[in-house]
Design a protein around this motif. Structure first.
Motif, PDB file in Angstrom:
ATOM      1  N   VAL A  33     -45.103  -7.666   1.071  1.00 53.11           N
ATOM      2  CA  VAL A  33     -43.927  -7.838   1.908  1.00 53.11           C
ATOM      3  C   VAL A  33     -44.407  -7.815   3.358  1.00 53.11           C
ATOM      4  O   VAL A  33     -45.231  -6.971   3.736  1.00 53.11           O
ATOM      5  CB  VAL A  33     -42.919  -6.709   1.668  1.00 53.11           C
ATOM      6  CG1 VAL A  33     -41.728  -6.849   2.603  1.00 53.11           C
ATOM      7  CG2 VAL A  33     -42.476  -6.702   0.207  1.00 53.11           C
ATOM      8  N   VAL A  34     -43.920  -8.742   4.160  1.00 52.41           N
ATOM      9  CA  VAL A  34     -44.307  -8.803   5.572  1.00 52.41           C
ATOM     10  C   VAL A  34     -43.049  -8.655   6.421  1.00 52.41           C
ATOM     11  O   VAL A  34     -42.028  -9.285   6.135  1.00 52.41           O
ATOM     12  CB  VAL A  34     -45.029 -10.116   5.911  1.00 52.41           C
ATOM     13  CG1 VAL A  34     -45.453 -10.118   7.380  1.00 52.41           C
ATOM     14  CG2 VAL A  34     -46.254 -10.284   5.015  1.00 52.41           C
ATOM     15  N   ALA A  35     -43.145  -7.837   7.423  1.00 56.48           N
ATOM     16  CA  ALA A  35     -41.973  -7.523   8.238  1.00 56.48           C
ATOM     17  C   ALA A  35     -42.292  -7.631   9.719  1.00 56.48           C
ATOM     18  O   ALA A  35     -43.456  -7.561  10.133  1.00 56.48           O
ATOM     19  CB  ALA A  35     -41.490  -6.109   7.930  1.00 56.48           C
ATOM     20  N   SER A  49     -36.805  -7.758  10.590  1.00 57.17           N
ATOM     21  CA  SER A  49     -36.682  -8.661   9.458  1.00 57.17           C
ATOM     22  C   SER A  49     -37.884  -8.492   8.540  1.00 57.17           C
ATOM     23  O   SER A  49     -38.951  -8.052   8.975  1.00 57.17           O
ATOM     24  CB  SER A  49     -36.610 -10.117   9.942  1.00 57.17           C
ATOM     25  OG  SER A  49     -36.483 -11.014   8.866  1.00 57.17           O
ATOM     26  N   CYS A  50     -37.705  -8.822   7.276  1.00 61.87           N
ATOM     27  CA  CYS A  50     -38.841  -8.833   6.361  1.00 61.87           C
ATOM     28  C   CYS A  50     -38.673  -9.960   5.354  1.00 61.87           C
ATOM     29  O   CYS A  50     -37.550 -10.439   5.112  1.00 61.87           O
ATOM     30  CB  CYS A  50     -39.040  -7.509   5.658  1.00 61.87           C
ATOM     31  SG  CYS A  50     -37.751  -7.037   4.510  1.00 61.87           S
ATOM     32  N   ILE A  51     -39.792 -10.382   4.794  1.00 62.28           N
ATOM     33  CA  ILE A  51     -39.808 -11.439   3.793  1.00 62.28           C
ATOM     34  C   ILE A  51     -40.585 -10.937   2.589  1.00 62.28           C
ATOM     35  O   ILE A  51     -41.619 -10.275   2.723  1.00 62.28           O
ATOM     36  CB  ILE A  51     -40.400 -12.740   4.361  1.00 62.28           C
ATOM     37  CG1 ILE A  51     -40.237 -13.904   3.374  1.00 62.28           C
ATOM     38  CG2 ILE A  51     -41.868 -12.563   4.758  1.00 62.28           C
ATOM     39  CD1 ILE A  51     -40.478 -15.274   4.020  1.00 62.28           C
ATOM     40  N   GLY A  52     -40.070 -11.242   1.402  1.00 65.60           N
ATOM     41  CA  GLY A  52     -40.649 -10.695   0.195  1.00 65.60           C
ATOM     42  C   GLY A  52     -41.881 -11.434  -0.288  1.00 65.60           C
ATOM     43  O   GLY A  52     -42.303 -12.446   0.267  1.00 65.60           O
ATOM     44  N   ASN A  62     -34.878 -13.335  -0.629  1.00 65.55           N
ATOM     45  CA  ASN A  62     -36.187 -12.783  -0.292  1.00 65.55           C
ATOM     46  C   ASN A  62     -36.352 -12.485   1.194  1.00 65.55           C
ATOM     47  O   ASN A  62     -37.469 -12.305   1.675  1.00 65.55           O
ATOM     48  CB  ASN A  62     -37.307 -13.727  -0.759  1.00 65.55           C
ATOM     49  CG  ASN A  62     -37.397 -14.979   0.099  1.00 65.55           C
ATOM     50  OD1 ASN A  62     -36.400 -15.417   0.663  1.00 65.55           O
ATOM     51  ND2 ASN A  62     -38.585 -15.545   0.202  1.00 65.55           N
ATOM     52  N   THR A  63     -35.264 -12.433   1.927  1.00 68.26           N
ATOM     53  CA  THR A  63     -35.350 -12.068   3.336  1.00 68.26           C
ATOM     54  C   THR A  63     -34.281 -11.032   3.671  1.00 68.26           C
ATOM     55  O   THR A  63     -33.208 -11.001   3.062  1.00 68.26           O
ATOM     56  CB  THR A  63     -35.165 -13.285   4.261  1.00 68.26           C
ATOM     57  OG1 THR A  63     -33.899 -13.891   4.005  1.00 68.26           O
ATOM     58  CG2 THR A  63     -36.265 -14.317   4.046  1.00 68.26           C
ATOM     59  N   ILE A  64     -34.597 -10.190   4.622  1.00 70.60           N
ATOM     60  CA  ILE A  64     -33.659  -9.183   5.119  1.00 70.60           C
ATOM     61  C   ILE A  64     -33.682  -9.237   6.640  1.00 70.60           C
ATOM     62  O   ILE A  64     -34.741  -9.412   7.251  1.00 70.60           O
ATOM     63  CB  ILE A  64     -34.067  -7.771   4.638  1.00 70.60           C
ATOM     64  CG1 ILE A  64     -33.917  -7.648   3.121  1.00 70.60           C
ATOM     65  CG2 ILE A  64     -33.220  -6.696   5.331  1.00 70.60           C
ATOM     66  CD1 ILE A  64     -34.402  -6.333   2.558  1.00 70.60           C
ATOM     67  N   TYR A  65     -32.507  -9.095   7.227  1.00 67.81           N
ATOM     68  CA  TYR A  65     -32.398  -9.075   8.684  1.00 67.81           C
ATOM     69  C   TYR A  65     -31.574  -7.863   9.107  1.00 67.81           C
ATOM     70  O   TYR A  65     -30.618  -7.480   8.431  1.00 67.81           O
ATOM     71  CB  TYR A  65     -31.712 -10.341   9.202  1.00 67.81           C
ATOM     72  CG  TYR A  65     -32.458 -11.613   8.889  1.00 67.81           C
ATOM     73  CD1 TYR A  65     -32.181 -12.333   7.729  1.00 67.81           C
ATOM     74  CD2 TYR A  65     -33.454 -12.075   9.736  1.00 67.81           C
ATOM     75  CE1 TYR A  65     -32.877 -13.497   7.429  1.00 67.81           C
ATOM     76  CE2 TYR A  65     -34.154 -13.241   9.444  1.00 67.81           C
ATOM     77  CZ  TYR A  65     -33.861 -13.934   8.290  1.00 67.81           C
ATOM     78  OH  TYR A  65     -34.560 -15.089   7.999  1.00 67.81           O
TER      79      TYR A  65
END
Length: 126
Positions: A33-35, A49-52, A62-65
């Motif tokens: 996971v990269v944020a 933000s992060c991406i799975g 697969n993304t969070i903000y």
């Protein structure tokens, strides 16, 4: 040795855009996971933000903000270039901060991330 390097920061007027890049070496981050995090002067570090991982099917996407950037920022991954991008649009003065790229095993902005970049400055001002 895992190394994360951010680039793309700078000075922009309110309403402008910037694209941050996080390149990495040492191993592929497709399975991490990269944020993006940020820290403004006098404030605590904030998850942006992060991406799975590419090999996991996340039921809710697969993304969070964070609420503060939702609808304005977009995170993406280019596996061929070993790069994670953060496209930042409609920037506001409150987006001014040092932005950090981080990698870790867990999907979310409240988890511990094991690898960090050095950070890049983003300044939004008229």
């Amino acid at each position: 040795q895992v190394q994360l390097v951010e680039s793309g920061g700078g000075f922009v007027q309110p309403g402008g855009s910037l694209r941050l890049s996080c390149t990495y070496s040492g191993f592929t981050l497709d399975y991490s996971v990269v944020a993006w995090f940020r820290q403004a002067p006098g404030k605590e570090r904030e998850g942006v933000s992060c991406i799975g991982r590419v090999d996991v099917d996340y039921s809710s996407g697969n993304t969070i903000y964070s609420d503060s950037v939702k609808g304005r920022f977009n995170i993406s991954r280019d596996s061929a270039k070993n790069t994670i991008y953060l496209q930042m649009n409609n920037l506001k003065p409150e987006d001014t901060a040092v932005y950090y790229c981080a990698a870790g095993p867990y999907f979310g902005l409240n988890y511990y991330y094991t690898h960090w970049g050095q950070g890049v400055q983003v300044t939004v001002s008229a």
